[in-house]
Structure formats: structure tokens, C-alpha cells
Write an enzyme that holds these catalytic residues in place. Structure first.
Site, PDB file in Angstrom:
ATOM      1  N   SER A   1      -8.017   3.445  -3.581  1.00 27.45           N
ATOM      2  CA  SER A   1      -6.906   2.484  -3.653  1.00 27.45           C
ATOM      3  C   SER A   1      -7.461   1.070  -3.715  1.00 27.45           C
ATOM      4  O   SER A   1      -8.140   0.613  -2.795  1.00 27.45           O
ATOM      5  CB  SER A   1      -5.989   2.630  -2.447  1.00 27.45           C
ATOM      6  OG  SER A   1      -5.140   1.496  -2.392  1.00 27.45           O
TER       7      SER A   1
ATOM      8  N   ASP B   1      -1.620  -0.163  -5.926  1.00 29.41           N
ATOM      9  CA  ASP B   1      -0.458  -0.255  -5.041  1.00 29.41           C
ATOM     10  C   ASP B   1       0.339  -1.523  -5.317  1.00 29.41           C
ATOM     11  O   ASP B   1      -0.146  -2.630  -5.081  1.00 29.41           O
ATOM     12  CB  ASP B   1      -0.932  -0.297  -3.581  1.00 29.41           C
ATOM     13  CG  ASP B   1      -1.354   1.067  -3.087  1.00 29.41           C
ATOM     14  OD1 ASP B   1      -0.546   2.011  -3.217  1.00 29.41           O
ATOM     15  OD2 ASP B   1      -2.479   1.192  -2.578  1.00 29.41           O
TER      16      ASP B   1
ATOM     17  N   GLY C   1       2.934  -0.108   2.981  1.00 27.63           N
ATOM     18  CA  GLY C   1       2.953  -1.562   3.122  1.00 27.63           C
ATOM     19  C   GLY C   1       1.582  -2.152   3.393  1.00 27.63           C
ATOM     20  O   GLY C   1       1.295  -3.266   2.978  1.00 27.63           O
TER      21      GLY C   1
ATOM     22  N   GLY D   1      -2.847  -1.220   4.016  1.00 24.35           N
ATOM     23  CA  GLY D   1      -3.972  -0.309   4.084  1.00 24.35           C
ATOM     24  C   GLY D   1      -4.482  -0.250   5.515  1.00 24.35           C
ATOM     25  O   GLY D   1      -4.054  -1.024   6.387  1.00 24.35           O
ATOM     26  N   GLY D   2      -5.383   0.683   5.773  1.00 22.07           N
ATOM     27  CA  GLY D   2      -6.072   0.727   7.063  1.00 22.07           C
ATOM     28  C   GLY D   2      -5.259   1.256   8.235  1.00 22.07           C
ATOM     29  O   GLY D   2      -5.630   1.040   9.391  1.00 22.07           O
TER      30      GLY D   2
ATOM     31  N   ASP E   1      -1.476   9.938   0.687  1.00 24.73           N
ATOM     32  CA  ASP E   1      -1.875   8.520   0.633  1.00 24.73           C
ATOM     33  C   ASP E   1      -1.610   7.901   1.994  1.00 24.73           C
ATOM     34  O   ASP E   1      -0.477   7.922   2.476  1.00 24.73           O
ATOM     35  CB  ASP E   1      -1.017   7.834  -0.454  1.00 24.73           C
ATOM     36  CG  ASP E   1      -1.337   6.354  -0.635  1.00 24.73           C
ATOM     37  OD1 ASP E   1      -2.324   5.862  -0.061  1.00 24.73           O
ATOM     38  OD2 ASP E   1      -0.573   5.700  -1.380  1.00 24.73           O
ATOM     39  N   GLY E   2      -2.674   7.376   2.592  1.00 21.54           N
ATOM     40  CA  GLY E   2      -2.533   6.680   3.864  1.00 21.54           C
ATOM     41  C   GLY E   2      -3.392   7.300   4.949  1.00 21.54           C
ATOM     42  O   GLY E   2      -3.171   8.446   5.341  1.00 21.54           O
ATOM     43  N   GLY E   3      -4.419   6.557   5.375  1.00 20.83           N
ATOM     44  CA  GLY E   3      -5.257   7.033   6.476  1.00 20.83           C
ATOM     45  C   GLY E   3      -6.157   8.202   6.119  1.00 20.83           C
ATOM     46  O   GLY E   3      -6.606   8.939   6.998  1.00 20.83           O
TER      47      GLY E   3
ATOM     48  N   GLY F   1      -8.239   4.277   0.573  1.00 19.79           N
ATOM     49  CA  GLY F   1      -8.540   2.869   0.371  1.00 19.79           C
ATOM     50  C   GLY F   1      -9.673   2.412   1.253  1.00 19.79           C
ATOM     51  O   GLY F   1     -10.837   2.381   0.844  1.00 19.79           O
ATOM     52  N   SER F   2      -9.349   2.065   2.508  1.00 17.54           N
ATOM     53  CA  SER F   2     -10.355   1.467   3.390  1.00 17.54           C
ATOM     54  C   SER F   2     -11.559   2.391   3.591  1.00 17.54           C
ATOM     55  O   SER F   2     -12.699   1.932   3.618  1.00 17.54           O
ATOM     56  CB  SER F   2      -9.715   1.094   4.737  1.00 17.54           C
ATOM     57  OG  SER F   2      -8.877   2.114   5.187  1.00 17.54           O
TER      58      SER F   2
HETATM   59  C1  DX5 Z   1      -0.130   2.042   1.670  1.00 13.83           C
HETATM   60  C2  DX5 Z   1      -0.668   2.247   0.269  1.00 13.83           C
HETATM   61  C3  DX5 Z   1      -1.946   2.988   0.261  1.00 13.83           C
HETATM   62  C4  DX5 Z   1      -3.082   2.276   0.947  1.00 13.83           C
HETATM   63  C5  DX5 Z   1      -3.999   3.298   1.560  1.00 13.83           C
HETATM   64  O1  DX5 Z   1       1.023   1.306   1.611  1.00 13.83           O
HETATM   65  O2  DX5 Z   1       0.253   2.963  -0.520  1.00 13.83           O
HETATM   66  O3  DX5 Z   1      -2.342   3.398  -1.037  1.00 13.83           O
HETATM   67  O4  DX5 Z   1      -3.801   1.431   0.093  1.00 13.83           O
HETATM   68  O5  DX5 Z   1      -4.950   2.649   2.328  1.00 13.83           O
HETATM   69  P1  DX5 Z   1      -5.802   3.422   3.417  1.00 13.83           P
HETATM   70  O6  DX5 Z   1      -6.531   4.511   2.723  1.00 13.83           O
HETATM   71  O7  DX5 Z   1      -6.696   2.339   3.947  1.00 13.83           O
HETATM   72  O8  DX5 Z   1      -4.831   3.942   4.437  1.00 13.83           O
HETATM   73 ZN    ZN Z   2      -0.471   3.892  -2.493  1.00 17.94          ZN
END
Ligand code: DX5
Ligand code: ZN
Length: 225
Positions: A8, A35, A143, A145-146, A177-179, A199-200
Site C-alpha cells: 500500500s 488508497d 482511514g 495505515g499502521g 487490508d489493514g494490519g 503498507g507499514s
Molecule cells: C487503510 C488503508 C490500507 C492501509 C494499510 O485505510 O485502506 O490500505 O494503507 O496499512 P497497514 O498495512 O499499515 O495497516
Molecule cells: Zn486500502
């Protein structure tokens, strides 16, 4: 089953966006997850079609997967199509005619996909499973990341996978998607997910390629479909 890892771009260094797009492509990940946040559907703003176009310019062969966290995605399909989106995901909670917008995305030659938030029941996407190719089960409140992976979302992955199979689509894509990291990715795979946005976790790696490979392998090994 095809397993895919999608970095991401939200977690990239915005001072070196082009370099980070190239780094994500070089990692061997299947697609770039972009995103888009409208400060209404989610309490944050990210970036718009120009960044999608930038990714096409610096990495033309790196698949562009666009996640619209927008109350009115219907008003923005054309600019994202023009910028080079190859999959467009809209939220089932959005304020538009979901059947009509999935059809419009498809008619633009773009892969249509649907997303549901952690508090939304799996059954809400069932009426659309014949009209899209992929469902993204959010495993954080969108909303930012991380955030921390919400494991309570996993039964919804299983329910959507089972419903798609019932409709004769055993290869339907179920994404999370997420965490997502080396621990939570396999948990989602064990529930039936085959596509993983991270993402992170990926952008903080010194060797993103090794992390992508290891994440894909551990998710494939844990998969139960
Ligand atoms: C959250 C986004 C994700 C986000 C994921 O609102 O839709 O795509 O970038 O980030 P991580 O992997 O850090 O949770
Ligand atoms: Zn996303």
C-alpha cells in the site's frame, strides 16, 4: 489459487514517492495498492488521480489497484480510469447505486471490486458477488495505515469465500487490508483470503523483496479455501 501481495503506497515516503513505487515493483509484489481517501467517508485525506498517473509513468507494468474510500465514488470513476486504474474497489457502504457503479467500472474495461468495513456484515456483499471479481474485507477501520489487525473480521472472509463457491466461483478473490504482517497474513489466509494488502509492514523492510516472498509463501501455506 493465486496468492497476491499488494504494497500500500500510503506507507511510502512521500518525499520519494517515485522511488518507492519502483521499490515496490522491484519487490516482486503483484500489484500496487493505492488508497484514495475523501475526508468524508473516512476521517483523512490521501491523494488523488495524479498519484495513480505517477505510478503508471514510473512503473507502467506494475498493476494499479485503486481502493476508493469515498462517499461518492461514482463521481470519480472517470478521473481514476483516465489515470490508469486497472482494478477499482468501491465500498458497499458508499452512497451510490452499487449495482450500477460495478457495471460502469466493468464497462470501462476495469476490474470491478467491492469492499466492506469491519462493522459491515458479510451478507451485505452477497447480492453483488456475481457482478464483481473480488471482495476486500477490511481488517482495520479505514482511514489510516499502521493500525492493529482486527481478527474478529476473519469469519467474514470464510463466509464470503463459501458464498462465492456456492455461486460456482471457487477462484473468486478475497482480499484483506489493514494490519497485515507475517503473523496476521497467515491468519487471514487460514480463513480463506488469497490477496494481502500490506503498507507499514512492507515499506519498513530493508529488503522488501524478501518480505514479499516470505509473506506470500506463509499465506499460501496457511490457506484454507
Ligand atoms: C487503510 C488503508 C490500507 C492501509 C494499510 O485505510 O485502506 O490500505 O494503507 O496499512 P497497514 O498495512 O499499515 O495497516
Ligand atoms: Zn486500502
Amino acid at each position: 489459487m493465486q496468492f497476491q501481495i499488494l504494497p500500500s503506497l500510503l506507507a511510502a515516503d512521500f518525499g520519494h514517492l517515485a522511488d518507492d513505487i519502483v521499490r515496490a515493483e522491484a519487490s516482486g509484489a503483484e500489484a500496487l495498492h493505492l488508497d484514495i481517501m475523501d475526508a468524508h467517508f473516512v476521517p483523512n485525506l490521501s491523494f488523488g488521480p495524479d498519484v495513480v498517473a505517477l505510478s503508471r509513468k514510473v512503473a507502467p507494468n506494475f498493476y494499479r489497484h485503486v481502493h476508493l474510500m469515498m462517499t461518492r465514488p461514482d463521481l470519480y470513476l472517470e478521473p481514476f480510469a483516465k489515470a490508469g486504474a486497472q482494478t477499482i474497489q468501491i465500498h458497499v457502504e458508499a452512497d451510490c447505486d452499487i449495482h450500477a457503479e460495478l457495471a460502469r467500472i466493468q464497462a470501462m474495461g476495469i476490474r470491478p471490486a467491492l469492499v466492506l468495513n469491519p462493522e459491515t456484515a458479510a451478507e451485505m456483499v452477497f447480492p453483488y458477488l456475481g457482478e464483481c471479481d473480488e471482495v476486500l474485507v477490511m481488517t482495520v477501520h479505514p482511514g489510516y495505515g499502521g493500525q492493529k489487525f482486527i481478527a474478529d473480521c476473519c469469519p467474514k472472509i470464510t463466509a464470503i469465500r463459501a458464498q462465492a463457491a456456492k455461486l460456482g466461483r471457487p477462484d473468486f478473490d478475497v482480499m484483506v487490508d489493514g494490519g497485515i504482517n507475517g503473523e496476521t497474513g497467515p491468519q487471514a489466509a487460514a480463513a480463506g483470503a488469497n490477496q494481502f494488502v500490506a503498507g507499514s509492514y512492507l515499506f519498513k523492510q530493508v529488503d522488501m523483496g524478501a518480505a514479499v516472498q516470505a509473506l506470500r509463501a506463509s499465506c499460501a501455506a496457511a490457506y484454507v479455501g
